[in-house]
Scaffold this active site. Structure first.
Site, PDB file in Angstrom:
ATOM      1  N   HIS A  45       0.829  -1.215   0.000  1.00 12.02           N
ATOM      2  CA  HIS A  45       0.000   0.000   0.000  1.00 12.02           C
ATOM      3  C   HIS A  45       0.861   1.262   0.000  1.00 12.02           C
ATOM      4  O   HIS A  45       1.960   1.280   0.523  1.00 12.02           O
ATOM      5  CB  HIS A  45      -0.909   0.018   1.237  1.00 12.02           C
ATOM      6  CG  HIS A  45      -2.117  -0.865   1.092  1.00 12.02           C
ATOM      7  ND1 HIS A  45      -2.757  -1.419   2.165  1.00 12.02           N
ATOM      8  CD2 HIS A  45      -2.782  -1.273  -0.010  1.00 12.02           C
ATOM      9  CE1 HIS A  45      -3.782  -2.140   1.727  1.00 12.02           C
ATOM     10  NE2 HIS A  45      -3.812  -2.074   0.408  1.00 12.02           N
ATOM     11  N   HIS A  90       2.833   2.601   2.797  1.00 15.30           N
ATOM     12  CA  HIS A  90       3.984   1.808   3.231  1.00 15.30           C
ATOM     13  C   HIS A  90       5.127   1.803   2.211  1.00 15.30           C
ATOM     14  O   HIS A  90       6.266   1.549   2.572  1.00 15.30           O
ATOM     15  CB  HIS A  90       3.542   0.375   3.548  1.00 15.30           C
ATOM     16  CG  HIS A  90       2.538   0.341   4.667  1.00 15.30           C
ATOM     17  ND1 HIS A  90       2.871  -0.009   5.948  1.00 15.30           N
ATOM     18  CD2 HIS A  90       1.227   0.693   4.689  1.00 15.30           C
ATOM     19  CE1 HIS A  90       1.786   0.098   6.724  1.00 15.30           C
ATOM     20  NE2 HIS A  90       0.789   0.526   5.984  1.00 15.30           N
ATOM     21  N   ASP A  92       0.061  -4.051   8.669  1.00 14.37           N
ATOM     22  CA  ASP A  92      -1.390  -3.826   8.689  1.00 14.37           C
ATOM     23  C   ASP A  92      -2.024  -5.204   8.648  1.00 14.37           C
ATOM     24  O   ASP A  92      -1.658  -6.027   7.810  1.00 14.37           O
ATOM     25  CB  ASP A  92      -1.830  -3.050   7.439  1.00 14.37           C
ATOM     26  CG  ASP A  92      -1.540  -1.563   7.535  1.00 14.37           C
ATOM     27  OD1 ASP A  92      -1.105  -1.114   8.607  1.00 14.37           O
ATOM     28  OD2 ASP A  92      -1.750  -0.863   6.527  1.00 14.37           O
ATOM     29  N   ASP A 134      -0.880  -2.620  14.723  1.00 15.78           N
ATOM     30  CA  ASP A 134      -1.717  -1.734  13.917  1.00 15.78           C
ATOM     31  C   ASP A 134      -2.919  -1.190  14.700  1.00 15.78           C
ATOM     32  O   ASP A 134      -3.741  -1.958  15.187  1.00 15.78           O
ATOM     33  CB  ASP A 134      -2.202  -2.570  12.710  1.00 15.78           C
ATOM     34  CG  ASP A 134      -3.121  -1.836  11.766  1.00 15.78           C
ATOM     35  OD1 ASP A 134      -3.185  -0.590  11.836  1.00 15.78           O
ATOM     36  OD2 ASP A 134      -3.768  -2.521  10.944  1.00 15.78           O
ATOM     37  N   HIS A 155      -8.236  -3.642   8.241  1.00 20.35           N
ATOM     38  CA  HIS A 155      -7.588  -3.564   9.551  1.00 20.35           C
ATOM     39  C   HIS A 155      -8.448  -4.210  10.624  1.00 20.35           C
ATOM     40  O   HIS A 155      -9.671  -4.133  10.574  1.00 20.35           O
ATOM     41  CB  HIS A 155      -7.329  -2.099   9.925  1.00 20.35           C
ATOM     42  CG  HIS A 155      -6.524  -1.365   8.911  1.00 20.35           C
ATOM     43  ND1 HIS A 155      -5.148  -1.292   8.978  1.00 20.35           N
ATOM     44  CD2 HIS A 155      -6.890  -0.700   7.806  1.00 20.35           C
ATOM     45  CE1 HIS A 155      -4.715  -0.588   7.948  1.00 20.35           C
ATOM     46  NE2 HIS A 155      -5.737  -0.216   7.225  1.00 20.35           N
TER      47      HIS A 155
HETATM   48 ZN   LIG Z   1      -1.337   1.123   6.223  1.00 21.78          ZN
HETATM   49 ZN   LIG Z   2      -2.273  -1.382   4.262  1.00 17.39          ZN
END
Ligand SMILES: [Zn+2]
Ligand SMILES: [Zn+2]
Length: 552
Positions: free
Chosen positions: A73, A76, A161, A193, A366
């Site tokens: 993502h 990141h 995550d 996370d 998440h």
């Molecule tokens: Zn993230």
């Molecule tokens: Zn992510």
């Protein structure tokens, strides 16, 4: 002699959502976990993205053994194209993440010379005194991992995550047995996370979205336009699967999603067994109820395909009455206003819009509170640091940790730049390093400071006034009246008298300004003072005033 401690230093992601970056340092070795970006907030005018300040890493460049990336993502990997040319250290990631990084680096012409190394989920690498194991976690992207980091002072677990989806679309469920095993052996520190620490219960499975897409594709009278993050490969897969069931073909619109889809197909993370993916030039003449368009723009990004379509500014695709638009993403905090504007303009053009508030078209990636507690219970860390979140998320996550028995004094709520020093005996915040935002504006990185942002805010609010004064080259005397041009300040026709009056004011002031009217800094300040005062009296606004002198 006291044994050296492990330093844990977040450079991003703990004072706001996005631009995640965590530094671990032990004696002469540093590893960096993730290098993400953040999308700008609305008051950051003209800023394309925000990345972490890495001054600390630049100072200690020769200690850095590598950057380890948890998943693909943007929050990141997004800073890598800007950081790698400065740091030039190897980057370790799983295969899909590697693919996404390569696409990013290529886009920004930073691929040459980059050392990108693929590590399989479950694999282990040695970086100086650190041994890093990648363990699979479930998230909204395949090939996401958490990290088990063996350090000389004990084991550190970084969750990346994650959520605990037992029926993920692609990718593996989170490897709970490995975590339980670690918990039994003893874990010094857990970093976990916190993005959804506010939500009670469990996060729904991705399957829910698949079902919602099925209903939409079956019922929509015309085209279905699905917008999501280009990196949400599993969502694109769901779109392909659902389209195949309803005899629709899928057209991907926009460069970044096209590039990502190609890469993911090549690496086998995206499958199109029924051949529903089509080229955009096949779109012409297709019956509308056989068409699905997949595109970016779920965050209202001004340059994305959806926003262009919404503004009738896209070359190939226009919004038509009867289109069904599915926004399959949650707004990143700060983007709400942009998204709402896009949604409004889509509604205005007669499309039907489905978004998370009105249909189950997105689940986030998440863990909610029960999942976070389960992880804490399995890993049983001695110390705990909540990561990825704003202060309230981190505080709530710390409370959850206390509820499952981690003492308050063993939980550290850090902010970006804090140095946490930790050993089996205890942990302590011992100082702060430089941290903060670096603004990326088009191709320039870090040239934009707070002053530039303040000027842009001022321009956007009160406009600009340019004063052009002609002076005689020999005598230094003003020639004629100065010219005044303004933009975004007042209606120049309606306010013609006021502008005229201000021209006279400047002319008079410079005529009576003593013997050195051509002294530039003097003229500059004088003109700005006079006009600032005059315009404020007249309009209660403070436009930016730019005097220019032309010698004739
Ligand atoms: Zn993230
Ligand atoms: Zn992510």
């Amino acid at each position: 002699m006291t044994k050296p401690r492990l330093k844990v230093i977040p450079l991003g992601g703990l004072s706001g959502i996005g631009k995640n970056m965590m530094v671990m340092e032990y004696e002469n070795d540093i590893i960096v976990i993730d290098a993400g970006l953040m999308f700008p907030e609305e008051e950051m005018l003209g800023i394309d993205l925000v990345i972490p300040d890495i001054s600390y890493l630049l100072e200690k460049r020769e200690k850095i053994r590598g950057i380890v990336i948890t998943h693909g993502h943007e929050d990141h990997i997004g800073a890598l194209p800007y950081l790698l040319p400065q740091l030039n250290v190897p980057v370790y990631s799983t295969k899909l993440t590697w693919g996404l990084i390569s696409v990013k680096l290529k886009e920004r012409k930073a691929l040459t010379g980059a050392k990108l190394i693929v590590v399989p989920p479950g694999g282990q690498i040695t970086l100086g005194k650190f041994k890093v194991e990648f363990f699979p976690v479930c998230h909204s992207i395949p090939d996401a991992v958490g990290l088990i980091i063996n350090t000389p002072v004990g084991t550190v677990v970084h969750s990346g995550d994650f959520k605990l989806d037992y029926t993920p679309v692609s990718g593996k469920p989170t490897d709970l047995s490995r975590l339980a095993q670690l918990g039994a052996q003893g874990v010094l520190l857990l970093l976990s996370d916190s993005t959804y620490a506010e939500l009670p219960g469990y996060t729904p499975s991705e399957r829910v979205v698949g079902e919602a897409l099925d209903h939409i594709m079956a019922d929509a009278p015309g085209r279905v336009i699905v917008t999501t993050f280009s990196s949400l490969v599993s969502r694109i897969q769901q779109v392909i699967d659902s389209a195949a069931k309803h005899q629709r073909r899928v057209f991907i619109v926009g460069r970044s999603m096209t590039d990502t889809a190609h890469m993911a197909l090549e690496l086998g993370y995206l499958n199109d067994p029924d051949g529903v993916l089509a080229r955009l030039d096949e779109l012409k003449g297709m019956p509308h109820n056989k068409v699905v368009l997949a595109t970016t723009g779920s965050q209202g990004e001004p340059t994305s395909a959806l926003v262009r379509m919404a503004n009738r500014d896209h070359r190939q695709v226009h919004i038509l009455r009867g289109d069904t638009i599915v926004i399959s993403a949650t707004p990143i905090p700060g983007n709400e206003a942009l998204i709402n504007r896009t949604v409004d303009s889509l509604f205005r053009q007669g499309a039907q819009i489905l978004y998370d508030k009105v249909a189950q078209v997105h689940v986030h990636g998440h863990g909610s509170q029960e999942e976070l507690k389960l992880l804490l219970n399995l890993v049983k860390p001695k110390f705990f640091v909540p990561i990825h979140g704003e202060y309230r998320h981190l505080s709530l996550h710390a409370k959850l940790a206390q509820s499952v028995g981690i003492p308050q004094e063993n939980t550290f709520i850090l902010e970006d730049g804090d140095i946490l020093e930790i050993s089996p005996q205890g942990g302590k915040i011992t100082g702060k390093v430089t941290s903060g935002n670096v603004y990326v504006d088009g191709l320039s990185v870090g040239d934009i400071g707070p002053v530039v942002l303040r000027n842009r805010r001022m321009l956007s609010r009160d406009g600009i006034v340019v004063v052009i004064m002609a002076v005689n080259k020999q005598t230094g005397k003003l020639v004629g009246r100065p010219d005044i041009v303004s933009r975004g300040f007042v209606d120049t026709r309606e306010s013609k008298d006021m502008i005229d009056e201000s021209r006279d004011l400047v002319a008079r002031a410079l005529d009576h300004s003593g013997d050195r009217p051509t002294e530039w800094s003097f003229v500059n300040t004088k003109v700005r003072d006079i006009l600032n005062k005059f315009y404020y009296e007249q309009t209660k606004r403070r436009p930016m005033i730019l005097p220019f002198m032309v010698k004739v």
